[in-house]
Design a protein around this motif. Structure first.
Motif, PDB file in Angstrom:
ATOM      1  N   VAL A  12      37.358  21.621  64.222  1.00 16.25           N
ATOM      2  CA  VAL A  12      35.953  21.802  63.881  1.00 16.25           C
ATOM      3  C   VAL A  12      35.519  20.656  62.973  1.00 16.25           C
ATOM      4  O   VAL A  12      36.342  20.049  62.279  1.00 16.25           O
ATOM      5  N   LEU A  13      34.240  20.364  62.974  1.00 17.44           N
ATOM      6  CA  LEU A  13      33.715  19.374  62.042  1.00 17.44           C
ATOM      7  C   LEU A  13      33.851  19.891  60.609  1.00 17.44           C
ATOM      8  O   LEU A  13      33.645  21.082  60.343  1.00 17.44           O
ATOM      9  N   GLU A  15      31.866  19.544  58.276  1.00 18.17           N
ATOM     10  CA  GLU A  15      30.608  20.090  57.787  1.00 18.17           C
ATOM     11  C   GLU A  15      30.429  21.560  58.197  1.00 18.17           C
ATOM     12  O   GLU A  15      29.772  22.325  57.490  1.00 18.17           O
ATOM     13  N   ASP A  16      31.040  21.964  59.329  1.00 22.46           N
ATOM     14  CA  ASP A  16      30.943  23.362  59.734  1.00 22.46           C
ATOM     15  C   ASP A  16      31.680  24.276  58.764  1.00 22.46           C
ATOM     16  O   ASP A  16      31.327  25.451  58.617  1.00 22.46           O
ATOM     17  N   LEU A  17      32.707  23.755  58.100  1.00 20.45           N
ATOM     18  CA  LEU A  17      33.453  24.528  57.114  1.00 20.45           C
ATOM     19  C   LEU A  17      32.848  24.408  55.719  1.00 20.45           C
ATOM     20  O   LEU A  17      32.757  25.390  54.981  1.00 20.45           O
ATOM     21  N   TYR A  19      29.726  23.002  54.619  1.00 19.60           N
ATOM     22  CA  TYR A  19      28.294  23.028  54.349  1.00 19.60           C
ATOM     23  C   TYR A  19      27.531  24.165  55.010  1.00 19.60           C
ATOM     24  O   TYR A  19      26.562  24.672  54.441  1.00 19.60           O
ATOM     25  N   LYS A  20      27.922  24.560  56.220  1.00 18.65           N
ATOM     26  CA  LYS A  20      27.077  25.462  57.002  1.00 18.65           C
ATOM     27  C   LYS A  20      27.179  26.949  56.660  1.00 18.65           C
ATOM     28  O   LYS A  20      26.197  27.678  56.785  1.00 18.65           O
ATOM     29  N   PRO A  21      28.341  27.477  56.247  1.00 15.25           N
ATOM     30  CA  PRO A  21      28.395  28.909  55.917  1.00 15.25           C
ATOM     31  C   PRO A  21      27.440  29.268  54.778  1.00 15.25           C
ATOM     32  O   PRO A  21      27.127  28.440  53.916  1.00 15.25           O
ATOM     33  N   SER A  24      29.101  28.674  51.466  1.00 11.15           N
ATOM     34  CA  SER A  24      30.009  27.554  51.714  1.00 11.15           C
ATOM     35  C   SER A  24      30.660  27.082  50.420  1.00 11.15           C
ATOM     36  O   SER A  24      30.212  27.420  49.313  1.00 11.15           O
ATOM     37  N   SER A  78      36.535  15.758  62.471  1.00  9.60           N
ATOM     38  CA  SER A  78      36.914  17.115  62.878  1.00  9.60           C
ATOM     39  C   SER A  78      38.434  17.240  62.817  1.00  9.60           C
ATOM     40  O   SER A  78      39.163  16.263  62.988  1.00  9.60           O
ATOM     41  N   VAL A 227      28.469  30.787  64.646  1.00 12.11           N
ATOM     42  CA  VAL A 227      29.666  30.254  63.992  1.00 12.11           C
ATOM     43  C   VAL A 227      30.927  30.764  64.681  1.00 12.11           C
ATOM     44  O   VAL A 227      31.912  30.036  64.841  1.00 12.11           O
ATOM     45  N   LEU A 230      32.251  28.715  67.588  1.00 14.65           N
ATOM     46  CA  LEU A 230      32.690  27.330  67.344  1.00 14.65           C
ATOM     47  C   LEU A 230      34.212  27.209  67.353  1.00 14.65           C
ATOM     48  O   LEU A 230      34.747  26.113  67.508  1.00 14.65           O
TER      49      LEU A 230
END
Length: 280
Positions: A12-13, A15-17, A19-21, A24, A78, A227, A230
């Motif tokens: 995963v990127l 940023e998905d871990l 920043y996005k949650p 986060s 990623s 999410v 992903l």
């Protein structure tokens, strides 16, 4: 104290871990809900594994919310195994060598907590590190010395036993020096293939630690949540505090517990410090 996350699963990127949650790690750097401090602004670090034998690493003394280089890197990198840490210093300087995760060969290590009475026990614990490993210590934190003590006691051969011996040593030295509660810890370490996480404190009141539940089950419960689509069914997270508020998505890890994560398998075992013994 600090906040951290350990991810394994499909790539995963970052940023998905990060920043996005909803809650986060970047959000926690400004407003931690379960940490000893609300703000964790004394540095940030990320380690990740790719197609090289050693992990990549980014560390900065900037507060996580203000680190523009991390924001850019996170949008392009990623990985299927990621360690990330935001720091709140317990007294050691805010400098690059004190930022987590710490790296040795293929191994990463990060710690939330402290070694009690550090100024009093620092010399004894540092001198217990294997002389061959001693030159690798670059910073001034108790966390880094803890890492190399675990290495001294055989982290690369048997991580749970090595951490148990290192903690046993820390408690023995602390008690000799009159420290009532020698260690407070949630720790994560990995060789890039398996992650081990530990929750323990001498006082029996450890900092918070959670693990994610089965992704396939959550997909059924929350089919509209993007999410969850992903990552694959093997995805697992161990975190200082939940990254979101999905009901049933997180379980608290009990006191005095070691968590092993390998592929989609997750195993919780009791954790007890043992009498220190130098690994053969």
């Amino acid at each position: 104290m600090c906040r951290w996350l350990a991810y394994s699963g499909s790539p995963v990127l970052l940023e998905d871990l990060l920043y996005k949650p909803a809650n986060s790690l970047i959000a926690q750097s400004l407003n931690s809900q379960l940490g000893a401090e609300t703000t964790n602004g004394d540095g940030v670090g990320v380690g990740w594994y790719g197609d090289r034998p050693t992990p990549g690493e980014f560390r900065s003394t900037e507060p996580a919310w203000n680190e523009r280089n991390l924001r850019d890197i996170a949008a392009h990198v990623s990985s299927g195994r990621v360690f990330a840490h935001i720091r709140a210093s317990t007294g050691s300087p805010v400098q690059l060598t004190n930022c987590h995760p710490f790296r040795h060969g293929s191994w990463l290590w990060m710690h939330n907590g402290y070694i009690g009475g550090w100024p009093v026990v620092k010399r004894d614990l540092t001198m217990a590190v294997d002389p061959a490993l001693y030159p690798e210590i670059e910073g001034t934190t108790d966390s880094e010395v803890f890492f190399y003590l675990a290495m001294t006691y055989g982290l690369q051969e048997d991580p749970p036993a090595a951490v148990a011996r290192a903690v046993g040593h820390i408690e023995a030295v602390g008690h000799e020096r009159g420290v009532d509660f020698p260690i407070q810890m949630t720790v994560a370490t990995t060789d890039g293939d398996t992650t081990w996480a530990f929750r323990y404190s001498s006082e029996g009141r450890s900092r918070s630690l959670f693990h994610s539940t089965d992704v396939a089950t959550l997909r059924v419960q929350y089919p509209e949540n993007p999410v969850l689509h992903l990552v694959d069914d093997d995805a697992r997270l161990v975190v200082s505090e939940p990254l979101g508020d999905l009901r049933g998505a997180w379980r608290e890890i009990p006191e005095s517990t070691c968590v092993l994560v390998h592929g989609g398998r997750e195993e919780l075992r009791p954790f007890t410090p043992t009498e220190p013994r130098i690994a053969a």
